[in-house]
Design a protein around this motif. Structure first.
Motif: not given
Length: 735
Positions: A415-421
């Motif tokens: 989820v955090i990776a998707a938010l960064w992207m």
């Protein structure tokens, strides 16, 4: 932390991925519906543009799944949503090559196809290929240089052709992505910080108003010039024009000329678009005229939409400021084009005041602080990922588990990776909307031009792969185990040049970050003096406003007066009267009078009213808080600059042709006419009659005092030009 139950079977992950893809599809359709009318838009536009949005959005889903699936250890519970290796590889191949084809072939060709002015599909396609010939020559030339470099390095072409093509496409996309993302990382938090200040937000709207109004006025002038050219063309019935009567009638249908005067060619203000019609009408000429007419129509729609949105924002912002005294906020009647949340609300006037005056500014400050910290983390990770990857902040925010000495990505990390992207992509895409692009492309609500839609979709597709792979390099060595690296990364790192470029070039993100942070765009423009805007720079507007000017577009006071005049209905009436005057001009003449926009100091009537009743385009009365016009001149718009006198004489040309003594007489007269007669001098003059020989044109010998006549502003006794022997009816000085 949310825990997702997992099992050796990837069926739950497959279901989750399918549901996520369905949600992405719905969001892409809503975006298309916001900018394009779905029912009237052709399928050759909707389908490729939809996939150009859907495929990059699916990469935001594929990257976290690929990261979680790459760690093939026995502890399956440490993973989040995962898929098997074969499914991921097929997904990456389909996504990448479809995006590649859309970026470099399909969208550019369809964009020029939709922009072509020809009628037949074959002619439109050939015109599109001719327009893209130079573009493809540059692309293939760069690819040839890359092939030569690879051949010199490896002396063979086993995998070099495909790797060179993919690496060159990645490098070009990375250059554009780093620049745009660097600007957006500063622009988004700064905009939130500034909008948190309600009075500052209103001031920026007022500074921006003269510029938008002038562009809208120029767009209307350009369209009028082209419509006059079409009207003159429609009068030709014989010769070469007889072969294209159907085409000419279609052009007439595109214009807004009245049916009672289909062939009028009146004098409109010159903008360079109205050209002479050739003696021989050719297909190429009609295609170019069609292209220019369609572009002009969309340009006018763009600036009219931007102007209406600016007025609506000004009314709402002023209403929020005025609600501080009454503690009640009411925006009046809702616009017909308002969204669902604007038409349906549960707020009372008091709760609406609390929400907009207190809650929203603090929410914007909190969000801006969070995004500022995220921007700093992204910039820091770009700088250290090549030499010190263990110092990357993004790496520790995504990788939370260590199993058998190997990093694992769980559901929270996904989820955090998707938010960064999402934030990185949003920063780059928002910067695209701020770029002053060639041919005036823009996204307009429900009325975006087809060529603009293709161009923006191609930019989204072009930036998706570089940003995706650039994000994965933040995570250290874990990304080398992913399917995406096996498919693309090892081809990029095939040569030492590609490896060094991938690691060192992102450090140049400091250039756009510093340029946006310190307002270098406005400073460079002032030093160079070309007057070319690269990006919308809010610092430039604030700096120029502090100096009292906005580079020829007027200060915030002039913008305030312009908005107030528009809300009162004065500007609309002026534009309508100007159109009527243009329509009644003599054929072939360019000397018809054009009404100039009056200054705010001149008031009509005895009560000093500025305009008609309080009708606004949004159903909100001007009493919502927009202050009335002051004694300052109105915005320096093109309508006032090119105004003409009542006799059809261009005032600017008259001023240029007068000699020194005429100019001196005019200036002295204007100076003396503006003097106010002192009260004591008026009292002295009471009861004193002028002799009959001093009465001028007054037959009965009665007239006002000398002091009174000197302040009348038009009497014969106060005309200083008589001193130079020039008191004739035309107002010129006789030497």
């Amino acid at each position: 932390m949310i825990e997702i139950p997992t099992s050796p079977s990837p069926v739950p992950s497959v279901v989750f991925a399918l549901v996520a893809l369905f949600c992405i599809s719905v969001v892409a359709l809503l975006i298309l519906r916001y900018y394009l009318p779905l029912r009237t838009t052709p399928a050759y536009l909707l389908v490729p543009v939809f996939f150009a949005l859907w495929l990059p959005a699916s990469m935001v889903l594929l990257v976290p799944i690929d990261l979680a699936s790459s760690a093939m250890v026995d502890d399956i519970d440490a993973r989040g949503i995962w898929l098997n290796w074969a499914t991921l590889r097929v997904s990456w191949r389909v996504t990448y090559w479809l995006t590649f084809a859309l970026t470099w072939f399909i969208l550019p060709i369809l964009g020029e196809y939709s922009d072509s002015g020809y009628r037949e599909p074959k002619a439109k396609l050939l015109d599109s290929l001719r327009a893209n010939a130079q573009y493809y020559a540059i692309v293939f030339g760069t690819g040839a240089l890359g092939l030569i470099y690879v051949f010199v390095s490896y002396h063979h072409f086993s995998e070099s052709l495909k790797s060179t093509v993919m690496a060159l496409a990645y490098c070009w996309g990375l250059i554009l992505a780093i620049y745009l993302m660097g600007h957006g990382l500063v622009s988004i938090p700064r905009r939130l910080f500034r909008n948190a200040n309600i009075s500052g937000r209103l001031r920026r709207i007022q500074v921006h108003a003269p510029r938008v109004y002038e562009k809208m006025d120029d767009a209307e002038i350009d369209l009028e010039d082209l419509e006059m050219q079409v009207a003159e063309l429609s009068r030709r019935k014989g010769g070469s024009a007889s072969f294209f009567q159907d085409w000419i009638e279609e052009l007439v249908d595109l214009t807004n000329l009245p049916e009672s005067q289909p062939g009028r060619v009146s004098a409109v203000r010159g903008s360079g678009n109205q050209g002479s019609i050739p003696n021989v009408i050719t297909e190429k000429y009609l295609a170019e005229l069609t292209r220019r007419l369609v572009r002009a129509r969309h340009a006018r729609s763009r600036y009219v939409n931007e102007w209406n949105r600016l007025l609506e924002d000004a009314v709402k912002t002023q209403a929020i400021l005025d609600s501080a005294a009454s503690k009640k906020l009411d925006f009046g009647n809702v616009s017909p084009n308002a969204g669902f949340w604007d038409r349906h609300t549960v707020f009372t006037p008091y709760t609406r005041f609390l929400f907009h005056y207190h809650f929203v500014p603090y929410l914007q400050l909190a969000l801006a602080s969070t995004l500022s910290l995220a921007s700093a983390c992204i910039v820091w990770s770009e700088l250290v990922k090549g030499l010190f990857p263990q110092l990357s902040v993004i790496r520790y925010s995504v990788i939370h588990h260590q199993v058998s000495g190997k990093g694992q990505v769980g559901f929270a990390g996904q989820v955090i990776a998707a938010l960064w992207m999402v934030y990185m992509c949003a920063s780059a895409l928002i910067s695209i909307t701020e770029v002053k692009v060639w041919r005036g492309r823009a996204l307009v609500r429900r009325n975006t031009a087809q060529e603009s839609a293709f161009w923006y979709a191609s930019q989204v597709a072009r930036l998706s792969v570089p940003l995706t792979y650039n994000f994965m390099t933040f995570l250290g060595t874990i990304y080398r185990d992913t399917v995406f690296y096996d498919f693309l990364g090892q081809l990029i790192n095939l040569t030492p040049l590609g490896t060094w470029f991938d690691y060192l070039f992102p450090a140049f993100i400091l250039l756009p970050v510093c340029a946006a942070l310190f307002g270098l765009y406005g400073k460079i423009k002032r030093v160079v003096g070309f007057g070319v805007d690269v990006l919308d720079d809010d610092d430039e507007s604030e700096d120029s406003d502090a100096r009292g000017t906005a580079f020829g577009t007027g200060s915030w006071r002039e913008g305030r007066d312009l908005i107030a005049r528009e809300l009162n209905g004065t500007s609309a009436a002026i534009r309508a009267r100007r159109s009527d005057v243009l329509g009644g001009g003599a054929a072939g003449s360019r000397s018809s009078p054009v009404l100039s926009i009056p200054r705010s100091g001149r008031r009509d009537g005895n009560n000093g009213s500025v305009g008609p009743g309080p009708t606004t385009p949004f159903g909100t009365s001007p009493s919502a808080g927009i202050s009335g016009p002051s004694s300052r001149p109105q915005a320096n718009t093109s309508a006032r600059r090119v105004g003409r006198g009542p006799a059809g004489v261009n005032l600017d040309e008259a001023d240029d042709n007068e000699n020194f003594f005429e100019a001196l007489g005019h200036r002295m007269k204007n100076t003396i006419d503006t003097f106010d007669t002192p009260r004591w001098l008026q009292d002295i003059g009471q009861g004193i009659k002028k002799p009959k020989w001093m009465a001028g044109g007054d037959e009965d010998g009665h007239g006002s005092s000398g002091a009174g006549s000197s302040s009348s502003g038009g009497g014969a006794g106060s005309d200083v030009r008589r001193w130079f022997g020039g008191g004739n009816s035309e107002g010129r000085i006789r030497l």
